[in-house]
Motif scaffolding. Structure first.
Motif, PDB file in Angstrom:
ATOM      1  N   VAL A 135       0.837  -1.192   0.000  1.00  0.00           N
ATOM      2  CA  VAL A 135       0.000   0.000   0.000  1.00  0.00           C
ATOM      3  C   VAL A 135       0.876   1.247   0.000  1.00  0.00           C
ATOM      4  O   VAL A 135       1.828   1.340   0.786  1.00  0.00           O
ATOM      5  CB  VAL A 135      -0.932   0.011   1.237  1.00  0.00           C
ATOM      6  N   THR A 161      -3.461   3.803  -0.989  1.00  0.00           N
ATOM      7  CA  THR A 161      -3.872   3.232  -2.268  1.00  0.00           C
ATOM      8  C   THR A 161      -3.064   1.970  -2.514  1.00  0.00           C
ATOM      9  O   THR A 161      -1.839   1.973  -2.336  1.00  0.00           O
ATOM     10  CB  THR A 161      -3.623   4.237  -3.414  1.00  0.00           C
ATOM     11  N   ILE A 162      -3.731   0.920  -2.926  1.00  0.00           N
ATOM     12  CA  ILE A 162      -3.030  -0.342  -3.180  1.00  0.00           C
ATOM     13  C   ILE A 162      -2.116  -0.188  -4.389  1.00  0.00           C
ATOM     14  O   ILE A 162      -2.547   0.207  -5.471  1.00  0.00           O
ATOM     15  CB  ILE A 162      -4.025  -1.498  -3.384  1.00  0.00           C
ATOM     16  N   PHE A 217      -9.227  -7.158  -3.487  1.00  0.00           N
ATOM     17  CA  PHE A 217      -8.644  -5.841  -3.720  1.00  0.00           C
ATOM     18  C   PHE A 217      -7.787  -5.887  -4.972  1.00  0.00           C
ATOM     19  O   PHE A 217      -7.275  -6.931  -5.353  1.00  0.00           O
ATOM     20  CB  PHE A 217      -7.770  -5.432  -2.529  1.00  0.00           C
ATOM     21  N   ASP A 219      -7.097   0.566  -5.667  1.00  0.00           N
ATOM     22  CA  ASP A 219      -8.163   0.701  -4.673  1.00  0.00           C
ATOM     23  C   ASP A 219      -7.688   1.586  -3.525  1.00  0.00           C
ATOM     24  O   ASP A 219      -6.559   1.429  -3.030  1.00  0.00           O
ATOM     25  CB  ASP A 219      -8.555  -0.660  -4.077  1.00  0.00           C
ATOM     26  N   ASN A 220      -8.546   2.499  -3.093  1.00  0.00           N
ATOM     27  CA  ASN A 220      -8.274   3.293  -1.902  1.00  0.00           C
ATOM     28  C   ASN A 220      -8.759   2.502  -0.700  1.00  0.00           C
ATOM     29  O   ASN A 220      -9.878   1.995  -0.698  1.00  0.00           O
ATOM     30  CB  ASN A 220      -8.986   4.646  -1.978  1.00  0.00           C
ATOM     31  N   ILE A 221      -7.896   2.398   0.320  1.00  0.00           N
ATOM     32  CA  ILE A 221      -8.227   1.522   1.438  1.00  0.00           C
ATOM     33  C   ILE A 221      -7.866   2.131   2.786  1.00  0.00           C
ATOM     34  O   ILE A 221      -7.019   3.009   2.885  1.00  0.00           O
ATOM     35  CB  ILE A 221      -7.545   0.142   1.295  1.00  0.00           C
ATOM     36  N   MET A 276      -7.986  -4.964   5.473  1.00  0.00           N
ATOM     37  CA  MET A 276      -8.098  -3.734   4.694  1.00  0.00           C
ATOM     38  C   MET A 276      -9.560  -3.551   4.313  1.00  0.00           C
ATOM     39  O   MET A 276     -10.290  -4.523   4.138  1.00  0.00           O
ATOM     40  CB  MET A 276      -7.248  -3.798   3.413  1.00  0.00           C
ATOM     41  N   TYR A 277      -9.964  -2.298   4.200  1.00  0.00           N
ATOM     42  CA  TYR A 277     -11.350  -1.975   3.881  1.00  0.00           C
ATOM     43  C   TYR A 277     -11.364  -0.898   2.816  1.00  0.00           C
ATOM     44  O   TYR A 277     -10.672   0.127   2.955  1.00  0.00           O
ATOM     45  CB  TYR A 277     -12.089  -1.477   5.144  1.00  0.00           C
ATOM     46  N   LYS A 278     -12.124  -1.120   1.744  1.00  0.00           N
ATOM     47  CA  LYS A 278     -12.233  -0.104   0.696  1.00  0.00           C
ATOM     48  C   LYS A 278     -12.891   1.134   1.276  1.00  0.00           C
ATOM     49  O   LYS A 278     -13.849   1.041   2.046  1.00  0.00           O
ATOM     50  CB  LYS A 278     -13.032  -0.640  -0.492  1.00  0.00           C
ATOM     51  N   THR A 279     -12.364   2.289   0.904  1.00  0.00           N
ATOM     52  CA  THR A 279     -12.921   3.540   1.413  1.00  0.00           C
ATOM     53  C   THR A 279     -13.925   4.101   0.417  1.00  0.00           C
ATOM     54  O   THR A 279     -13.690   4.087  -0.786  1.00  0.00           O
ATOM     55  CB  THR A 279     -11.819   4.575   1.688  1.00  0.00           C
ATOM     56  N   SER A 329      -8.534   3.586  11.749  1.00  0.00           N
ATOM     57  CA  SER A 329      -7.558   2.537  11.545  1.00  0.00           C
ATOM     58  C   SER A 329      -7.121   1.888  12.854  1.00  0.00           C
ATOM     59  O   SER A 329      -6.754   0.724  12.876  1.00  0.00           O
ATOM     60  CB  SER A 329      -6.347   3.120  10.811  1.00  0.00           C
TER      61      SER A 329
END
Length: 170
Positions: free
Chosen positions: A31, A66-67, A77, A81-83, A133-136, A149
């Protein structure tokens, strides 16, 4: 890349040049950090209350980013992806994770900035990425989101789970 590194007990951390992380297992993600925070736990580390972090280790266990890349075992993911990164990296399959005690995970738990390099850097390797991790959502203030977090998972783990809070026990 630049990172905040631990320099030993009662010594100030240092901005250091360190190698960019790479995936080590298929379940890892890399990330690119946008935001990280400084936690009270970092103060415990600096006082050497947490002796597992090596001198030169990257500090931090919270972040939004961001991944940049994912291992072959990461399917939820993708790059770009923004996480939100949870401070707890549970595997989801060990005895503790199956009991809902991800912070005690046999291959993760609280490892970022402790047993593995942390989030106070340009990039971070996230072990057990599928489970921590969680998508935002688009349009969310990521500067505010980074507080989820660590503060939310700690409150949930220590307060809700340990306090056995449930709808019928309020």
């Amino acid at each position: 890349m630049k990172a905040i590194t631990y320099q030993g007990a009662n010594k100030p951390p240092q901005l250091s040049e360190v190698p960019k992380p790479e995936t080590q297992k298929p379940t890892d993600a890399i990330v690119k950090l946008k935001y990280s925070t400084i936690c009270g736990t970092d103060l415990h580390i600096l006082k050497c209350d947490v002796p597992t972090i090596p001198v030169g280790g990257i500090m931090g266990h919270e972040g939004v980013g961001t991944i940049a890349s994912v291992g072959a075992g990461v399917h939820s993911f993708k790059e770009g992806d923004n996480i939100l990164i949870s401070c707890i990296t549970g595997c989801g399959t060990c005895h503790y994770c199956k009991k809902g005690m991800n912070s005690h995970c046999e291959t993760g738990g609280w490892c970022l900035g402790k047993q593995s390099d942390g989030t106070q850097a340009g990039y971070v390797r996230i072990p057990n990425a599928e489970n921590c991790m969680y998508k935002t959502p688009a349009g969310v203030d990521e500067k505010a989101l980074v507080m989820l977090s660590d503060i939310f998972p700690t409150g949930f783990d220590c307060g809700v789970l340990n306090g056995k809070v449930a709808p019928d026990r309020l």
